[in-house]
Design an enzyme around this catalytic site. Structure first.
Site, short mmCIF file in Angstrom:
data_model
loop_
_atom_site.label_atom_id
_atom_site.label_comp_id
_atom_site.label_asym_id
_atom_site.label_seq_id
_atom_site.Cartn_x
_atom_site.Cartn_y
_atom_site.Cartn_z
N SER A 1 0.85 -1.19 0.00
CA SER A 1 0.00 0.00 0.00
C SER A 1 0.88 1.24 0.00
CB SER A 1 -0.90 0.02 1.24
OG SER A 1 -1.83 -1.02 1.21
N GLY B 1 -6.51 0.14 4.54
CA GLY B 1 -5.69 -1.04 4.25
C GLY B 1 -6.44 -2.34 4.46
N ASP B 2 -7.31 -2.38 5.46
CA ASP B 2 -8.10 -3.58 5.72
C ASP B 2 -9.08 -3.83 4.57
OD1 ASP B 2 -6.80 -3.55 8.17
OD2 ASP B 2 -8.44 -2.49 9.16
#
Length: 309
Positions: A217, A248-249
């Site tokens: 990321s 990000g999840d």
């Protein structure tokens, strides 16, 4: 069924204030409370996408009971958390309405006993028997061995279940040796792991350490993926202002959902970037702006570069 592992689950509390000032008293304009921890956030996004998902990890005390009650409200999500004697942690996010910044306060989590860790490993192995993929996410609570993720990855490989690892610090350094099928660090985590701040060089180093594929990321610049099949960059059409917590999840959820649907890598990256960007527009982690997501699916740019080393 997709399995997500959150060894350090949390009850996420988000406060919104007009303006955050150090040392001052603040009047909170809005409070939200939701089940959290990285793998729980991943699971909630997967469920919203229509996938059957099971959450495992640890839960205990009053906070743990509230978390589990909230999980029952999520369709297509099965709670397989292992009870512990300690109390599940809380995380507090304070969103500054004027600046748009978010300040995060994370408690350490309960201390896990040897018996509780052994009980979890039995549950985990049983759940893998019906899993199409597994995500191992987040920090390790006190008492869990620092090499825990490496062992859980080996168990997943023995069960022939593709595994994604998303963690940081010592857990990442030890975990990558367990040879995750996909490693999903952010730029800072990747630099900490490898010592290199040049993303491509750091990714290649992480692959030499054991990761099959690395999807890094890069914040508003999107994702850089190096896989055994090739190298891709995926970028959103525009930078959106909002709360980046949980972005990000959501990227992990996008990668996993497209993986189990047998989509090619460009499609996986488009979904991951679209979801992570749409999450920035949501006030809490584990949620995303569906309208923005659907629009972003046609706006994300994926370019293939020269073959991975």
């Amino acid at each position: 069924m997709i399995l997500t592992v959150t060894l350090n689950t949390a009850l996420d509390i988000t406060y919104r204030v007009p303006s955050l000032r150090s040392g001052a008293s603040h009047r909170v304009s809005e409070v939200t409370e939701s089940p959290g921890g990285k793998g729980v956030n991943v699971a909630r996004v997967l469920a919203a996408l229509g996938h059957e998902v099971t959450v495992t990890g640890f839960s205990g005390g009053t906070t743990g009971r509230i978390l589990r009650d909230r999980l029952t409200e999520v369709p297509r999500l099965t709670d397989a958390l292992v009870p512990v004697s300690g109390t599940t942690r809380r995380t507090v996010a304070v969103v500054d309405g004027r600046a748009g910044d978010t300040t995060q306060l994370n408690e350490p989590g309960p201390t896990i006993t040897h018996a509780e860790w052994a009980a979890f490993q039995e549950v985990y192995e049983d759940l893998l028997a019906s899993a199409s993929a597994v995500a191992l996410c987040g920090s390790l609570p006190p008492g869990v061995p620092v090499g825990a993720y490496a062992g859980l990855l080996r168990t997943a490989r023995a069960a022939r279940v593709p595994a994604l690892l998303d963690t940081s610090g010592a857990a990442l350094r030890r975990g990558v040796a367990g040879r995750p099928d996909i490693l999903k660090p952010n730029a800072d985590e990747l630099a900490e792991l490898t010592g290199s701040h040049e993303p491509l060089r750091a990714i290649q180093d992480a692959r030499r350490r054991g990761a099959g594929t690395v999807v890094a990321s890069l914040g508003p610049k999107g994702l850089l993926a190096v896989t055994p099949e090739g190298r891709w960059r995926a970028t959103p059409p525009t930078r959106l202002a909002g709360n980046p917590t949980g972005a990000g999840d959501s990227a992990v959820a996008g990668l996993l959902s497209a993986l189990v649907e047998h989509r090619p890598w460009p499609d996986r990256l488009v979904r991951a970037v679209a979801l992570s960007t749409a999450t920035v527009l949501s006030p809490t982690a584990g949620d995303f702006d569906r309208t923005a997501y659907e629009e972003l699916l046609t706006g994300v740019t994926v370019t293939r570069e020269s073959s991975a080393a």
